[in-house]
Write an enzyme that holds these catalytic residues in place. Sequence first.
Site, PDB file in Angstrom:
ATOM      1  N   LYS A  71      47.543  28.140  14.692  1.00  0.00           N
ATOM      2  CA  LYS A  71      46.120  27.818  14.739  1.00  0.00           C
ATOM      3  C   LYS A  71      45.558  27.557  13.341  1.00  0.00           C
ATOM      4  O   LYS A  71      44.847  26.604  13.119  1.00  0.00           O
ATOM      5  CB  LYS A  71      45.359  28.950  15.422  1.00  0.00           C
ATOM      6  N   ASP A  79      45.519  41.495  16.734  1.00  0.00           N
ATOM      7  CA  ASP A  79      46.023  40.124  16.849  1.00  0.00           C
ATOM      8  C   ASP A  79      44.975  39.223  16.194  1.00  0.00           C
ATOM      9  O   ASP A  79      43.857  39.097  16.683  1.00  0.00           O
ATOM     10  CB  ASP A  79      46.189  39.780  18.338  1.00  0.00           C
ATOM     11  N   TRP A  97      43.627  36.863  25.804  1.00  0.00           N
ATOM     12  CA  TRP A  97      44.841  37.286  25.090  1.00  0.00           C
ATOM     13  C   TRP A  97      44.930  38.797  24.989  1.00  0.00           C
ATOM     14  O   TRP A  97      46.018  39.368  25.092  1.00  0.00           O
ATOM     15  CB  TRP A  97      44.910  36.602  23.725  1.00  0.00           C
TER      16      TRP A  97
END
Length: 360
Positions: free
Chosen positions: A195, A171, A101
């Site tokens: 999540k 993030d 990511w």
Amino acid sequence: MSRVYNFSAGPAVLPEEVLKEAAAEMLDYKGTGMSVMEMSHRSPAFQQIIDEAEQDIRDLMNIPDNYKVLFVQGGASTQFAAIPMNLKKNGKAAYIVTGQWAKKAAQEAEKYIDVDIVASSADKTFSYIPDCSDLDIADDVDYVYICENNTIYGTKYHTLPNTKGHVLVSDVSSCFLSEPVDVEKYGVIYGGVQKNVGPAGMAIIIIREDLIPESVDKSVPTMLTFKTHADAGSLYNTPPCYTIYMCGKVFKWIKAQGGLEAMKKHNEAKAKILYDFLDNSKLFKGTVVPEDRSLMNVPFVTGDADLDAKFVKEAKAAGLENLKGHRTVGGMRASIYNAMPTEGVQALVDFMKKFEEENA
């Protein structure tokens, strides 16, 4: 059918109490005679939902008054572009690449600014966090970017990088609200909610007010401009109303558990059960160096692809769902977010012991 233990990396397990509450309110939210799914985002009932959600996350994270909380559509991936578009001053940023990511965020940012990769753990399949105490960061970068918990590879920064005085952007998609954080160490802390916080379809951005530019390049879409959402209280357009409502319920659930300190203790205890087993197992082994292990995502392998596939199949039959690892790591991955009960992790370890005995 009874509920399974869901180890999915996201969309992921939600607290059962929250799901039951939402189910009870599905047809009639607090006497409005309608579901939140049907409600106008301009109604007083929804205004109260979003106001309470914002206040509760502020309370949980001790968010200072000079930070805005934005509820925006799309997952974290949308912000890979929005961040360089909004934070661009000199047109240069430093990225630390510790997984898929962060790598994707850097690739997206390269469309808009110059990206300097100042550290990476790609050399060992992202199985560790590089030393970030003295990085070669140029004086003129607009920000330093990290992905704090790496969902795929199971690593976590336990010490934030030394940014040499530059703005830190993080993030936190897969460690959101899993432990206390000092928001003031960040310029921007953001994540997709699917999540650890709620259903998919939204990101939450916590941003220091002075970093929200008064104007951006005219090529930046209105919907990707932070000021658009900050000025409108996240209600510039129809927001993901039901996701905000569900996140709000999760915030209240976390508060009821004792807040982020209690969450951290709960998560550490759960992870210890699994890591202790992995450290002593003859068949299974973890893929991450111990000092950089995540409390949220635990990848492990047997070293035999056929045996891994057999394990995943038999685990599913035993009510342990979504244990297949990401294709770049192989093997298995157990995501044990806030809402995963200790009993779920214990059930996984008990099954692993049994599997090891049968397949040794």
